[in-house]
Design a protein around this motif. Sequence first.
Motif, short mmCIF file in Angstrom:
data_model
loop_
_atom_site.label_atom_id
_atom_site.label_comp_id
_atom_site.label_asym_id
_atom_site.label_seq_id
_atom_site.Cartn_x
_atom_site.Cartn_y
_atom_site.Cartn_z
N THR A 174 104.76 1.14 148.99
CA THR A 174 105.53 2.09 148.19
C THR A 174 106.54 1.37 147.30
OG1 THR A 174 107.06 2.37 150.05
CG2 THR A 174 105.26 3.95 149.87
N LEU A 175 107.20 0.36 147.86
CA LEU A 175 108.13 -0.44 147.07
C LEU A 175 107.39 -1.21 145.99
CD1 LEU A 175 110.86 -1.71 146.43
CD2 LEU A 175 110.50 -3.31 148.33
N ALA A 176 106.26 -1.81 146.35
CA ALA A 176 105.46 -2.55 145.37
C ALA A 176 105.03 -1.65 144.22
CB ALA A 176 104.24 -3.17 146.04
N ALA A 177 104.62 -0.44 144.53
CA ALA A 177 104.19 0.50 143.49
C ALA A 177 105.31 0.76 142.49
CB ALA A 177 103.71 1.81 144.12
N ARG A 178 106.52 0.93 142.99
CA ARG A 178 107.66 1.19 142.09
C ARG A 178 108.02 -0.05 141.28
NH1 ARG A 178 109.67 3.31 146.82
NH2 ARG A 178 111.48 1.91 146.87
N GLN A 179 108.01 -1.21 141.93
CA GLN A 179 108.33 -2.45 141.20
C GLN A 179 107.33 -2.69 140.07
OE1 GLN A 179 108.57 -5.73 143.94
NE2 GLN A 179 110.68 -5.27 144.52
N THR A 196 95.37 1.61 149.07
CA THR A 196 95.25 3.06 149.18
C THR A 196 96.60 3.74 148.98
OG1 THR A 196 93.33 2.90 150.67
CG2 THR A 196 94.60 4.95 150.73
N VAL A 197 97.63 3.21 149.65
CA VAL A 197 98.96 3.79 149.53
C VAL A 197 99.55 3.52 148.14
CG1 VAL A 197 101.32 3.77 150.45
CG2 VAL A 197 99.36 3.61 152.01
N LEU A 198 99.41 2.29 147.66
CA LEU A 198 99.97 1.92 146.36
C LEU A 198 99.43 2.82 145.25
CD1 LEU A 198 100.79 -1.50 144.95
CD2 LEU A 198 99.03 -0.23 143.75
N LYS A 199 98.12 3.02 145.22
CA LYS A 199 97.53 3.85 144.17
C LYS A 199 97.97 5.31 144.30
CE LYS A 199 93.20 2.72 144.82
NZ LYS A 199 91.74 2.65 144.61
N LYS A 200 98.14 5.76 145.54
CA LYS A 200 98.56 7.15 145.73
C LYS A 200 99.98 7.37 145.22
CE LYS A 200 97.98 10.90 149.02
NZ LYS A 200 97.50 11.27 150.38
N SER A 244 100.26 10.34 142.66
CA SER A 244 100.68 11.61 143.26
C SER A 244 101.95 12.15 142.60
CB SER A 244 100.94 11.43 144.76
OG SER A 244 99.75 11.08 145.43
N GLU A 245 101.91 13.42 142.25
CA GLU A 245 103.09 14.07 141.70
C GLU A 245 103.94 14.71 142.79
OE1 GLU A 245 101.92 16.79 138.67
OE2 GLU A 245 100.99 15.24 137.40
N GLU A 246 103.35 14.92 143.95
CA GLU A 246 104.07 15.52 145.07
C GLU A 246 104.25 14.50 146.19
OE1 GLU A 246 105.32 18.51 144.96
OE2 GLU A 246 104.42 18.95 142.99
N PRO A 247 105.30 14.63 146.99
CA PRO A 247 105.49 13.72 148.12
C PRO A 247 104.29 13.79 149.08
CG PRO A 247 107.48 15.00 147.72
CD PRO A 247 106.41 15.60 146.86
N PHE A 248 103.99 12.67 149.70
CA PHE A 248 102.88 12.62 150.65
C PHE A 248 103.26 11.80 151.87
CE2 PHE A 248 102.29 8.84 148.03
CZ PHE A 248 101.90 7.87 148.94
N VAL A 255 104.38 6.07 156.19
CA VAL A 255 105.43 6.55 155.29
C VAL A 255 105.48 8.07 155.37
CG1 VAL A 255 105.18 4.60 153.71
CG2 VAL A 255 103.90 6.70 153.26
N LYS A 256 106.63 8.63 155.07
CA LYS A 256 106.82 10.08 155.12
C LYS A 256 107.48 10.53 153.83
CE LYS A 256 108.40 13.73 158.28
NZ LYS A 256 107.04 14.25 158.45
N THR A 257 106.92 11.55 153.23
CA THR A 257 107.36 12.14 151.95
C THR A 257 107.55 11.07 150.86
OG1 THR A 257 109.73 12.13 152.55
CG2 THR A 257 108.44 14.10 153.11
N ALA A 258 106.59 10.18 150.77
CA ALA A 258 106.66 9.14 149.75
C ALA A 258 106.40 9.74 148.37
CB ALA A 258 105.63 8.05 150.03
N VAL A 259 107.23 9.38 147.41
CA VAL A 259 107.06 9.83 146.03
C VAL A 259 107.85 8.89 145.14
CG1 VAL A 259 109.05 11.39 145.98
CG2 VAL A 259 107.06 11.89 144.54
N SER A 260 107.43 8.77 143.88
CA SER A 260 108.11 7.87 142.95
C SER A 260 108.40 8.58 141.63
CB SER A 260 107.25 6.63 142.68
OG SER A 260 107.82 5.81 141.69
#
Length: 363
Positions: free
Chosen positions: A84-89, A135-139, A143-147, A156-161
């Motif tokens: 999740t952090l990598a996706a945002r970076q 799988t998580v990074l691409k999601k 994803s527009e909604e938390p997952f 992870v819980k309620t991940a969203v960027s």
Amino acid sequence: MSSEFIGHVSNREGSDIVPPKGPVVDKDYILNHATAAEEAGIDRLLIGAFSTWPDNNQIAAYLFAKTNRIGALLAHRTGFMSPTLAARQLATLDQFSDGRLWVHIITGGSDADQQRDGDFLDHDRRYDRTDEYLTVLKKVWESEEPFDHEGEFYKVKTAVSQVRPSRQSRIPISFGGSSEAAFKVAGKHADIYALWGEPLDGVRETIGKVRTAAEAFGRADDIRFTIAFRIVVAETEDKAWEKASSILQKVKAIARPGGNGERLPSNAGSVRLREAAARGKVLDKRLWTEVAALTGAGGNSTALLGTPDQVAEAILDYYDAGVSNFLMRGFYPTEDTVTYGRDVVPLVKAGIAARKSRSIAAE
């Protein structure tokens, strides 16, 4: 299929035969090399990642801030941070670059390099982790909604960027590895599959395996291929061989893997390059293997050798085999990158255009 022509930049000047010089983070070298590559027509530069090197994310940020067009192929090692952090970076960096970023996923071919940063998973388990990581990074990107996600390696819980990639739903994912475990993950996740510079028969074999793996996910035709070589180009073939001889003598002066009790690289890609080198010093038309044989093929170590026309012809043979992107790394970093962009790339582009015209005319 569209094609990209890729070079390489490091944190400072140096190569197999050019001793490292300058500060560890040499801003002048990075800028001069990137500017020269951009002016020579190179599309993007590979920025590698190793456990002893400076942070390549910041090198990419510097490159993007100082250039206008050239992109980056940014190596990214999985398993050292949350996806999740990598996706945002990565999405943030892509925003600053205005969409000039590709990410090249490194699962880890060297146990020693992984262990320096505390990763002690074995080879196949690393690929299992990379599968879940991607799988998580691409999601996160899509994803527009938390997952929520709960897997073997990540929870992870309620991940969203808030931040998304700049110009597409996600950043193009390049992927490498020559093992069956790598093919499986590539088939599921890769937009671009990266090969080292093998002979044509090996390249066709690998392309077939990757596409077969991708069939299970309905994406056999979605993957493009990049191949990486070194380059030895001169105005005549004799001069190219003179240059190759000089390079080889400089390589021979370096301690050889296996000569002092060192283990040769055991990853599948290195093994395949050593097997190819054992078949002869020149394979197909222009594939020069002697440096790979001497160094143990620890990385991108085979070369295309000849005049610009001859090297372009050899590259077009790989295009005909199904490769669309061509990464050339120089023994003399800036000089060879400029030669590639200025003297070889236009010839390859002309050859590709001619092939497309013939294909349209035949329809």
